[in-house]
Scaffold this active site. Structure first.
Site, PDB file in Angstrom:
ATOM      1  N   LYS A  90       9.016 -29.485 -65.182  1.00  0.00           N
ATOM      2  CA  LYS A  90       9.073 -30.907 -64.617  1.00  0.00           C
ATOM      3  C   LYS A  90      10.642 -31.382 -65.018  1.00  0.00           C
ATOM      4  O   LYS A  90      11.225 -31.798 -64.227  1.00  0.00           O
ATOM      5  CB  LYS A  90       7.977 -31.704 -65.168  1.00  0.00           C
ATOM      6  CG  LYS A  90       8.299 -33.341 -64.786  1.00  0.00           C
ATOM      7  CD  LYS A  90       7.066 -34.055 -65.196  1.00  0.00           C
ATOM      8  CE  LYS A  90       5.922 -33.693 -64.630  1.00  0.00           C
ATOM      9  NZ  LYS A  90       4.786 -34.668 -65.192  1.00  0.00           N
TER      10      LYS A  90
ATOM     11  N   GLU B 177      10.647 -22.139 -73.303  1.00  0.00           N
ATOM     12  CA  GLU B 177      10.420 -20.795 -72.899  1.00  0.00           C
ATOM     13  C   GLU B 177      10.601 -20.475 -71.421  1.00  0.00           C
ATOM     14  O   GLU B 177      11.190 -19.543 -71.127  1.00  0.00           O
ATOM     15  CB  GLU B 177       8.832 -20.552 -73.113  1.00  0.00           C
ATOM     16  CG  GLU B 177       8.517 -20.592 -74.516  1.00  0.00           C
ATOM     17  CD  GLU B 177       7.800 -22.108 -74.954  1.00  0.00           C
ATOM     18  OE1 GLU B 177       6.847 -22.303 -75.805  1.00  0.00           O
ATOM     19  OE2 GLU B 177       8.482 -22.937 -74.386  1.00  0.00           O
TER      20      GLU B 177
ATOM     21  N   ARG C 253      -1.667 -29.492 -66.920  1.00  0.00           N
ATOM     22  CA  ARG C 253      -2.855 -28.547 -66.902  1.00  0.00           C
ATOM     23  C   ARG C 253      -3.846 -29.091 -65.508  1.00  0.00           C
ATOM     24  O   ARG C 253      -4.914 -28.640 -65.157  1.00  0.00           O
ATOM     25  CB  ARG C 253      -3.825 -28.835 -68.141  1.00  0.00           C
ATOM     26  CG  ARG C 253      -4.276 -30.234 -68.612  1.00  0.00           C
ATOM     27  CD  ARG C 253      -4.659 -30.243 -69.836  1.00  0.00           C
ATOM     28  NE  ARG C 253      -5.071 -31.631 -70.360  1.00  0.00           N
ATOM     29  CZ  ARG C 253      -4.062 -32.288 -71.123  1.00  0.00           C
ATOM     30  NH1 ARG C 253      -2.848 -31.767 -71.264  1.00  0.00           N
ATOM     31  NH2 ARG C 253      -4.443 -33.448 -71.547  1.00  0.00           N
TER      32      ARG C 253
ATOM     33  N   GLU D 212      -7.050 -28.652 -74.295  1.00  0.00           N
ATOM     34  CA  GLU D 212      -5.812 -29.543 -74.591  1.00  0.00           C
ATOM     35  C   GLU D 212      -6.053 -30.764 -74.302  1.00  0.00           C
ATOM     36  O   GLU D 212      -5.775 -31.845 -74.640  1.00  0.00           O
ATOM     37  CB  GLU D 212      -4.699 -28.936 -73.725  1.00  0.00           C
ATOM     38  CG  GLU D 212      -3.326 -29.621 -73.984  1.00  0.00           C
ATOM     39  CD  GLU D 212      -2.245 -28.777 -73.158  1.00  0.00           C
ATOM     40  OE1 GLU D 212      -1.730 -27.841 -73.798  1.00  0.00           O
ATOM     41  OE2 GLU D 212      -2.110 -29.121 -72.230  1.00  0.00           O
TER      42      GLU D 212
ATOM     43  N   HIS E 271     -21.813  -6.719 -72.362  1.00  0.00           N
ATOM     44  CA  HIS E 271     -21.500  -5.512 -73.276  1.00  0.00           C
ATOM     45  C   HIS E 271     -20.524  -5.794 -74.230  1.00  0.00           C
ATOM     46  O   HIS E 271     -19.930  -5.046 -75.006  1.00  0.00           O
ATOM     47  CB  HIS E 271     -21.100  -4.431 -72.298  1.00  0.00           C
ATOM     48  CG  HIS E 271     -22.123  -3.814 -71.623  1.00  0.00           C
ATOM     49  ND1 HIS E 271     -22.802  -3.015 -71.710  1.00  0.00           N
ATOM     50  CD2 HIS E 271     -22.536  -4.409 -70.121  1.00  0.00           C
ATOM     51  CE1 HIS E 271     -23.885  -2.918 -70.693  1.00  0.00           C
ATOM     52  NE2 HIS E 271     -23.578  -3.510 -69.648  1.00  0.00           N
TER      53      HIS E 271
END
Length: 568
Positions: free
Chosen positions: A213, A219, A274, A360, A391
């Site tokens: 944005k 990162e 999100r 979050e 399992h």
């Protein structure tokens, strides 16, 4: 600003606290014997079936939960969200991801302006651009068609789109639409993730989508610079304009980076990361891979749940029921976790996405007014496609801690397999487990049953299942783009309902900021040591020791290294 009264101070909350003792006297074996109760705890909407009869709840419990919803002004808060009010008060923002999938003629206002036309302007731009790329009219710097897409983003710019992409990869219509095309996501700043993303890709046929944005996320922008260098080293600096596009609102930084601002796709402050998969964040790379018609079906599925959530009475409202039951499990029965268990491999990335949306959003310790909560809020979410999880962690779920479970099943498999002579098909085998596991958790197995089966006395306690372990079952008719949109919206709204009841702000995320700011300090120290040999200082003994050890062990890294890209 909402009232500073905590929901735990209200009479309905206190009534539910008292009611817990009544529920502890019941067992799901007995509750499930009441067919009228079970029938009333089944809801159907638009082909989706929800069965919550295996919750540790009676009809009295649900009535008390509806009174809690009234005390929390749930209907009013839902309306405030849909009306574009600034319910994200700490950031003074509206919360309007519902507008991202609204019909073109809908009216949803934010600050007095109908935002739906803006949404559709971007969607139309996505459709036009993706069709140019998919048809071959937009080509790369060497004239070759762009068949491969690498989308760079992190958090909500990655987990949501990856979930949808993974769910559609094996869907017949989507397969046909994506034939000959590749979509990969680069999120982790770890160079290993860079290597995995570009391995096997040709810069000449790759389009890179940078999703940020602000165009400042550390990162994401380091990864973007890395892939820009990957393109430049193969095709030259002028190729960037043909091979890189952006999803951002910061056009100045987009242009400074080398991307044509005309090839930037906008989204808005009222879209939380999100909750952004239905914006250009997700729709642009997904449209490049699958075509806009598939993406539009996904949006329509989400919109169907948006309308259901907004208009349906609480008694038959799927997200509201799920949200209230989660509050009941977390804050009253004391179960902090929730297992998300999809019985289809296509949903393997669903739980990781919901982990972020849920934890979050609702991982908060204060009310929306900043008052410390005297009760637990938020859930610990985890999950795995079945029957893999059976399992793995089902031992804990059956005989260890009580963990409420979401069982998600699909009537029609995306890729049915039939083997002549087998008792059931592969999908029937999968769904046999889907139907059996909730009852196994609910009923358990008593010592008396084991004794009647002549189980050795010293093994009876080991083979006893206490049962009385709650779950809900959600059955989808299929898993096409429309159903994937429905599933996403159900969970988004469920999580919002929980936050509305708890009285917290589900739409900010200050908890992710502190680590980032501390990392900035470390970054400066690493650079100072590598370039000037300055000692590590300003940290506690533990951090100083670890950082120093790291730098000593990586002393072979040059202070000003030449550009080096992965060599896989």
């Amino acid at each position: 600003m909402a009232s500073s009264t905590l929901i735990s101070d209200t009479q309905p909350w206190k009534d539910l606290k008292d009611h817990v003792e009544d529920i502890k006297k019941t067992h799901l074996r007995d509750l499930l014997s009441n067919e009228e109760r079970s029938k009333s705890m089944t809801v159907e909407f638009d082909g989706i079936l929800l069965d919550y009869s295996r919750q540790q709840a009676t009809l009295e419990t649900t009535e008390k939960l509806f009174k809690l919803a009234e005390a929390a002004s749930l209907k009013q808060k839902i309306n405030q969200m849909y009306n574009g009010e600034h319910i994200n008060s700490t950031e003074n923002r509206a919360v309007l991801h519902v507008a991202l999938r609204a019909p073109r003629d809908a009216v949803i206002e934010s600050d007095g302006k109908n935002v739906v036309p803006d949404v559709w302007n971007v969607l139309d731009k996505i459709k036009e651009f993706s069709e140019r790329v998919r048809s071959g009219s937009w080509v790369g710097a060497t004239g070759k068609e762009l068949k491969d897409v690498a989308a760079i983003g992190i958090g909500g710019s990655f987990l949501g789109p990856l979930f949808v992409h993974t769910a559609l990869q094996t869907e017949p219509e989507a397969i046909e639409s994506a034939r000959g095309r590749t979509l990969r996501f680069l999120a982790n700043v770890d160079p290993i993730d860079v290597a995995k993303t570009i391995t096997g890709l040709n810069p000449e046929t790759t389009l890179v989508v940078v999703v940020s944005k602000t165009f400042t996320t550390a990162e994401t922008m380091l990864n973007a610079r890395t892939l820009r260098e990957w393109i430049i080293s193969a095709l030259g600096p002028s190729a960037v304009a043909k091979h890189m596009v952006a999803v951002s609102t910061n056009l100045a930084l987009v242009e400074k980076f080398g991307i044509d601002p005309n090839n930037a796709f906008a989204f808005w402050d009222w879209v939380g990361g999100r909750y952004s998969v239905c914006s250009a964040v997700g729709e642009f790379p997904l449209s490049l891979q699958y075509g806009f018609s598939v993406v539009e079906k996904f949006l329509k599925g989400a919109s169907s749940i948006d309308q259901h959530m907004h208009s349906e009475p609480f008694e038959s409202n799927i997200p509201v029921l799920l949200g209230l039951l989660s509050v009941w499990n977390v804050s009253f029965l004391g179960y902090p976790a929730r297992a998300i268990l999809p019985y289809t491999q296509a949903l393997e990335k669903f739980a990781p996405h919901i982990q972020q949306v849920s934890m979050e959003s609702n991982g908060k310790g204060v009310s929306i007014d900043g008052v410390p909560l005297p009760f637990e809020a938020g859930e610990i979410d985890f999950g795995e496609p079945e029957t893999n999880g059976q399992h793995s962690f089902y031992q804990l779920i059956h005989q260890g801690r009580v963990i409420p479970c979401d069982f998600i099943g699909v009537v029609k498999s995306q890729q049915p397999v039939y083997l002549k002579g087998e008792v059931v098909s592969n999908h029937d085998e999968l769904m046999s487990n889907f139907f059996a596991q909730p009852d196994a958790l609910a009923y358990g197995k008593t010592p008396e049953q084991l004794q009647n089966e002549n189980v050795a006395p010293h093994l009876v306690s080991h083979k006893t299942f206490t049962g009385n372990r709650p779950s809900v079952s959600l059955l989808l008719p299929s898993l096409n783009a429309y159903n994937v949109g429905q599933l996403l919206a159900i969970y988004e709204h469920r999580i919002a309902v929980e936050g509305f009841i708890w009285g917290i702000n589900s739409f900010d995320q200050w908890g992710v900021e502190l680590g980032k700011s501390l990392a900035t300090q470390v970054r400066k120290q690493l650079n100072a040591f590598r370039t000037k040999g300055e000692p590590i200082q300003g940290f506690n003994f533990s951090a100083t020791t670890m950082i120093t050890r790291y730098l000593q062990a990586s002393a072979d890294v040059p202070a000003d290294p030449p550009t080096t890209l992965p060599q896989i």
